[in-house]
Design an enzyme around this catalytic site. Structure first.
Site, PDB file in Angstrom:
ATOM      1  N   GLU A  90     -11.069  -2.856  11.244  1.00  0.00           N
ATOM      2  CA  GLU A  90      -9.973  -3.608  11.876  1.00  0.00           C
ATOM      3  C   GLU A  90      -9.027  -2.735  12.709  1.00  0.00           C
ATOM      4  OE1 GLU A  90      -8.190  -5.694   8.570  1.00  0.00           O
ATOM      5  OE2 GLU A  90     -10.116  -6.495   7.918  1.00  0.00           O
ATOM      6  N   GLU A 142     -18.905  -9.848   5.497  1.00  0.00           N
ATOM      7  CA  GLU A 142     -17.960 -10.401   4.504  1.00  0.00           C
ATOM      8  C   GLU A 142     -17.979 -11.932   4.556  1.00  0.00           C
ATOM      9  OE1 GLU A 142     -14.056  -8.599   4.848  1.00  0.00           O
ATOM     10  OE2 GLU A 142     -14.896  -6.645   5.310  1.00  0.00           O
TER      11      GLU A 142
HETATM   12  O1  G3I Z   1      -4.775  -3.649  -8.114  1.00  0.00           O
HETATM   13  C1  G3I Z   1      -3.628  -4.503  -8.170  1.00  0.00           C
HETATM   14  C2  G3I Z   1      -3.243  -4.741  -9.579  1.00  0.00           C
HETATM   15  O2  G3I Z   1      -2.834  -3.534 -10.159  1.00  0.00           O
HETATM   16  C3  G3I Z   1      -2.129  -5.784  -9.638  1.00  0.00           C
HETATM   17  O3  G3I Z   1      -1.833  -6.104 -10.944  1.00  0.00           O
HETATM   18  C4  G3I Z   1      -2.550  -7.045  -8.898  1.00  0.00           C
HETATM   19  C5  G3I Z   1      -1.430  -8.079  -8.833  1.00  0.00           C
HETATM   20  O4  G3I Z   1      -1.606  -8.955  -7.750  1.00  0.00           O
HETATM   21  O5  G3I Z   1      -2.890  -6.710  -7.583  1.00  0.00           O
HETATM   22  C6  G3I Z   1      -3.981  -5.806  -7.515  1.00  0.00           C
HETATM   23  O6  G3I Z   1      -4.260  -5.567  -6.175  1.00  0.00           O
HETATM   24  C7  G3I Z   1      -4.923  -6.602  -5.461  1.00  0.00           C
HETATM   25  C8  G3I Z   1      -6.204  -6.007  -4.903  1.00  0.00           C
HETATM   26  O7  G3I Z   1      -6.816  -6.966  -4.093  1.00  0.00           O
HETATM   27  C9  G3I Z   1      -7.166  -5.573  -5.995  1.00  0.00           C
HETATM   28  O8  G3I Z   1      -7.542  -6.642  -6.791  1.00  0.00           O
HETATM   29  C10 G3I Z   1      -4.013  -7.068  -4.353  1.00  0.00           C
HETATM   30  O9  G3I Z   1      -2.899  -7.736  -4.885  1.00  0.00           O
HETATM   31  C11 G3I Z   1      -4.771  -7.988  -3.430  1.00  0.00           C
HETATM   32  O10 G3I Z   1      -3.972  -8.250  -2.287  1.00  0.00           O
HETATM   33  C12 G3I Z   1      -6.046  -7.319  -2.997  1.00  0.00           C
HETATM   34  O11 G3I Z   1      -6.701  -8.216  -2.126  1.00  0.00           O
HETATM   35  C13 G3I Z   1      -7.843  -7.703  -1.466  1.00  0.00           C
HETATM   36  C14 G3I Z   1      -7.568  -7.662   0.027  1.00  0.00           C
HETATM   37  O12 G3I Z   1      -8.766  -7.234   0.704  1.00  0.00           O
HETATM   38  C15 G3I Z   1      -6.446  -6.714   0.394  1.00  0.00           C
HETATM   39  O13 G3I Z   1      -6.237  -6.759   1.750  1.00  0.00           O
HETATM   40  C16 G3I Z   1      -8.985  -8.652  -1.758  1.00  0.00           C
HETATM   41  O14 G3I Z   1      -9.312  -8.592  -3.138  1.00  0.00           O
HETATM   42  C17 G3I Z   1     -10.214  -8.258  -0.912  1.00  0.00           C
HETATM   43  O15 G3I Z   1     -11.190  -9.247  -1.035  1.00  0.00           O
HETATM   44  C18 G3I Z   1      -9.806  -8.147   0.545  1.00  0.00           C
HETATM   45  O16 G3I Z   1     -10.906  -7.711   1.290  1.00  0.00           O
HETATM   46  C19 G3I Z   1     -10.701  -7.557   2.698  1.00  0.00           C
HETATM   47  C20 G3I Z   1     -11.706  -6.555   3.188  1.00  0.00           C
HETATM   48  O17 G3I Z   1     -11.544  -5.361   2.478  1.00  0.00           O
HETATM   49  C21 G3I Z   1     -11.562  -6.292   4.684  1.00  0.00           C
HETATM   50  N1  G3I Z   1     -11.669  -7.523   5.422  1.00  0.00           N
HETATM   51  C22 G3I Z   1     -10.760  -8.556   4.997  1.00  0.00           C
HETATM   52  C23 G3I Z   1     -10.922  -8.852   3.502  1.00  0.00           C
HETATM   53  C24 G3I Z   1     -10.005  -9.932   3.123  1.00  0.00           C
HETATM   54  O18 G3I Z   1      -8.667  -9.553   3.288  1.00  0.00           O
END
Ligand code: G3I
Length: 369
Positions: A175, A283
């Protein structure tokens, strides 16, 4: 006598008309189903990856806890490639300058190796999920370009080297292109602000040096939007003209039942592959909601379900047709039990398997060819 002749002739004429209609219907059916099967004819002993054996790799994004219990069995059945949904991202695998956290990433690689699956690395350089430490000195001030590039090089070299020969393809850069503003090419990320466009070329070169056999991906979303598509094309063409090792464009595929159109999908695949690059859908998920405004939680209605079936059918028809350039299709999450797209009071049902891990109707449409 005359009346009997009239009846006989009328009956003969009617029978001929019926016969003719039947033949026409049969022929038109053949045309439609020439290469298509009825759902009942699909070989139910085959799983998703088997249907696509002669086409492309079928992957899924996972976390370590997907690799236990019923999900583990289902993943082994249907997929032949794993992507780490989060645990290989910079902030998670390299939380502090002098500390790498390999355990969770290792679990995914080990599971894949134990089960004869490939691994798709995600992701080496991104503006999101990257430790703030990368951009700051011990006083919290922004680091110089030299320091930022040195840290990025160390990160990429360490991560790629650790999994050399085990991770066959890497999303090197995620991105980095501007999403909306047509006057810019590059997204104003911290990497861009500190390093300018130089980091873009470097990340691919460092990944290539660490594992010369790894396939290197530029990965982005909204790649079917003509404006963004053309900005990505411009960046990639420049990189290729400079001899930078980029091999694949990753179309993330966070789509919905209305978007993209078939034409925009085809145009994107054709435009990127005209550069000699391969394509992966990295994805994939197809939400039943069409925009943020479309947020009334109407649920998985028959109407939305049918639209999703039609969308998946369209997309996979295109993917199969383009199998010479498409080398992988990866779903982002395992089943509708959990999707990153779900919000509170808004479940998106974007995948091919339901909450009980059973194939949905869209699944049967995707394997019916
Ligand atoms: O690890 C923390 C944890 O410690 C905490 O308790 C919890 C509370 O919300 O959050 C956890 O982090 C989360 C992380 O995923 C791991 O699970 C974040 O809040 C959450 O925002 C994060 O979301 C990920 C997102 O990328 C971040 O931008 C999604 O799971 C993941 O599917 C998503 O994947 C991205 C690709 O990498 C790139 N393309 C877009 C795609 C969707 O955004």
């Amino acid at each position: 006598m005359k009346t009997r002749q009239i009846i006989t002739r009328t009956l003969t004429a009617l029978i001929s008309v019926f016969a003719l209609i039947s033949v026409i219907m049969l022929l038109s059916n053949c045309g439609e189903t020439g290469s298509k099967k009825a759902v009942s004819e699909v070989d139910s002993t085959k799983d998703l990856k088997d249907f696509y054996e002669d086409y492309f790799v079928i992957g899924v994004a996972v976390g370590p806890n997907n690799l236990e219990g019923d999900q583990a069995e289902m993943i082994k059945k249907h997929f032949n490639s794993l992507t780490a949904e989060n645990v290989m991202k910079p902030a998670l695998i390299h939380p502090e300058e002098n500390r790498y956290a390999w355990d969770n990433a290792d679990k995914i690689v080990d599971f894949a190796q134990a089960n004869g699956m490939k691994v798709h690395g995600h992701t080496l350089c991104w503006h999101n999920q990257t430790g703030a430490w990368m951009f700051q000195d011990s006083q919290g001030n922004q680091v110089t370009k030299e320091v930022a590039l040195a840290r990025l090089k160390d990160h990429i070299t360490q991560v790629v080297s650790r999994y050399k020969g085990k991770i066959y393809v890497w999303d090197v850069l995620n991105e980095a292109v501007e999403d909306r503003d047509s006057t810019k090419i590059y997204r104003e990320t911290m990497w861009y602000k500190i390093c300018g466009e130089e980091y873009i070329r470097k990340v691919f070169q460092w990944a290539h040096e660490a594992d010369p056999n790894a396939v290197l991906v530029y990965n982005d979303y909204n790649t079917e939007n003509p404006g963004k598509r053309d900005r990505i094309y411009t960046m990639l063409k420049k990189l290729l003209d400079e001899g930078v090792p980029v091999h694949v464009v990753g179309l993330q595929g966070h789509w919905n039942i209305n978007d993209p159109t078939e034409q925009n999908l085809r145009d994107a695949i054709e435009k990127f592959s005209s550069l000699g690059l391969k394509i992966q859908i990295t994805e994939l998920d197809v939400s039943i909601y069409t925009s943020r405004a479309d947020t009334i939680d109407i649920g998985f209605t028959p109407e939305r379900e049918q639209k999703q079936i039609d969308f998946y059918k369209m997309a996979f028809d295109v993917f199969r047709e383009k199998k010479d350039v498409i080398t992988g299709v990866t779903f982002w999450n395992v089943s509708d039990r959990y999707s990153w797209r779900d919000r509170r009071n808004m479940k998106c049902y974007p995948l091919l398997f339901d909450e009980n891990l059973k194939p949905k109707k869209a699944y049967w449409e995707v394997v019916k060819f």
